[in-house]
Design an enzyme around this catalytic site. Sequence first.
Site, PDB file in Angstrom:
ATOM      1  N   HIS A  17     -70.305 -10.942 -10.433  1.00  0.00           N
ATOM      2  CA  HIS A  17     -71.702 -11.400 -10.347  1.00  0.00           C
ATOM      3  C   HIS A  17     -72.658 -10.301 -10.819  1.00  0.00           C
ATOM      4  O   HIS A  17     -73.585 -10.546 -11.578  1.00  0.00           O
ATOM      5  CB  HIS A  17     -72.091 -11.742  -8.901  1.00  0.00           C
ATOM      6  CG  HIS A  17     -71.395 -12.936  -8.328  1.00  0.00           C
ATOM      7  ND1 HIS A  17     -70.719 -12.908  -7.128  1.00  0.00           N
ATOM      8  CD2 HIS A  17     -71.286 -14.210  -8.774  1.00  0.00           C
ATOM      9  CE1 HIS A  17     -70.231 -14.108  -6.862  1.00  0.00           C
ATOM     10  NE2 HIS A  17     -70.554 -14.917  -7.850  1.00  0.00           N
ATOM     11  N   LYS A  41     -71.685 -26.507   4.144  1.00  0.00           N
ATOM     12  CA  LYS A  41     -70.606 -25.535   3.930  1.00  0.00           C
ATOM     13  C   LYS A  41     -70.918 -24.238   4.662  1.00  0.00           C
ATOM     14  O   LYS A  41     -71.895 -23.570   4.354  1.00  0.00           O
ATOM     15  CB  LYS A  41     -70.477 -25.265   2.420  1.00  0.00           C
ATOM     16  CG  LYS A  41     -69.089 -24.855   2.002  1.00  0.00           C
ATOM     17  CD  LYS A  41     -68.991 -24.889   0.491  1.00  0.00           C
ATOM     18  CE  LYS A  41     -67.990 -23.884  -0.014  1.00  0.00           C
ATOM     19  NZ  LYS A  41     -68.083 -23.710  -1.456  1.00  0.00           N
ATOM     20  N   ARG A  90     -66.328 -17.245 -16.717  1.00  0.00           N
ATOM     21  CA  ARG A  90     -65.156 -16.366 -16.645  1.00  0.00           C
ATOM     22  C   ARG A  90     -64.071 -16.810 -17.617  1.00  0.00           C
ATOM     23  O   ARG A  90     -63.343 -16.004 -18.174  1.00  0.00           O
ATOM     24  CB  ARG A  90     -64.574 -16.369 -15.228  1.00  0.00           C
ATOM     25  CG  ARG A  90     -65.432 -15.652 -14.233  1.00  0.00           C
ATOM     26  CD  ARG A  90     -64.993 -15.935 -12.839  1.00  0.00           C
ATOM     27  NE  ARG A  90     -65.123 -17.358 -12.553  1.00  0.00           N
ATOM     28  CZ  ARG A  90     -65.050 -17.903 -11.356  1.00  0.00           C
ATOM     29  NH1 ARG A  90     -64.796 -17.147 -10.315  1.00  0.00           N
ATOM     30  NH2 ARG A  90     -65.211 -19.193 -11.176  1.00  0.00           N
ATOM     31  N   SER A 127     -65.329 -15.201  -5.604  1.00  0.00           N
ATOM     32  CA  SER A 127     -65.615 -14.902  -4.195  1.00  0.00           C
ATOM     33  C   SER A 127     -64.515 -15.460  -3.303  1.00  0.00           C
ATOM     34  O   SER A 127     -64.089 -14.818  -2.339  1.00  0.00           O
ATOM     35  CB  SER A 127     -66.955 -15.514  -3.784  1.00  0.00           C
ATOM     36  OG  SER A 127     -68.000 -14.949  -4.531  1.00  0.00           O
TER      37      SER A 127
END
Length: 159
Positions: A17, A41, A90, A127
Amino acid sequence: MTHAVCPGSFDPPTLGHLDVIGRVAGLFEQVTVAVLINPDKRGLFTVPERLELLRVATAGWPNVSVDSFHGLLVDYCSAAGIGAIVKGLRAVSDFEYELQMAQMNHGLTGVDTLFLPTSPAYSFVSSSLVKQVAGYGGDVSRLLPDVVSAALASKAGQR
Ligand code: PNS
């Protein structure tokens, strides 16, 4: 196009990040890192904790600020006068969903999304993987800002 947003969950922020945020800070006058408040969440880190981690980790870039938002990202962009969303990619596997979101967001308000390839050094970092490996005692410190490594170790100590 002077103000960009880097949105995400950032639970927790990784060097992947930070790589993207730092490069966006070199391209735009102003950058806001915006943490999604998702009531459905529960993360490992609370939103206030994530904001503080991001504040510390981005302190070296004077044109980067940190904020949270709920609801639609496009509404947040309109309210804050943000003209561009920047997302790190990514791998090709990220692209399909990101393209869908970019097209939906553009259709909603006309806001554009720019994609920045992440550095290959962090292309495998997420993450969720970081949390999984750290949860089993693996060393992920070289993939995280120091402040996040320390916070992760402290969470592990609390459990
Ligand atoms: O780090 P993440 O979880 O991949 O980030 C995803 C995020 C927060 C950028 C995305 O879920 C989002 O923009 N959510 C806000 C709600 C919204 O605008 N949904 C419509 C997307 S087309």
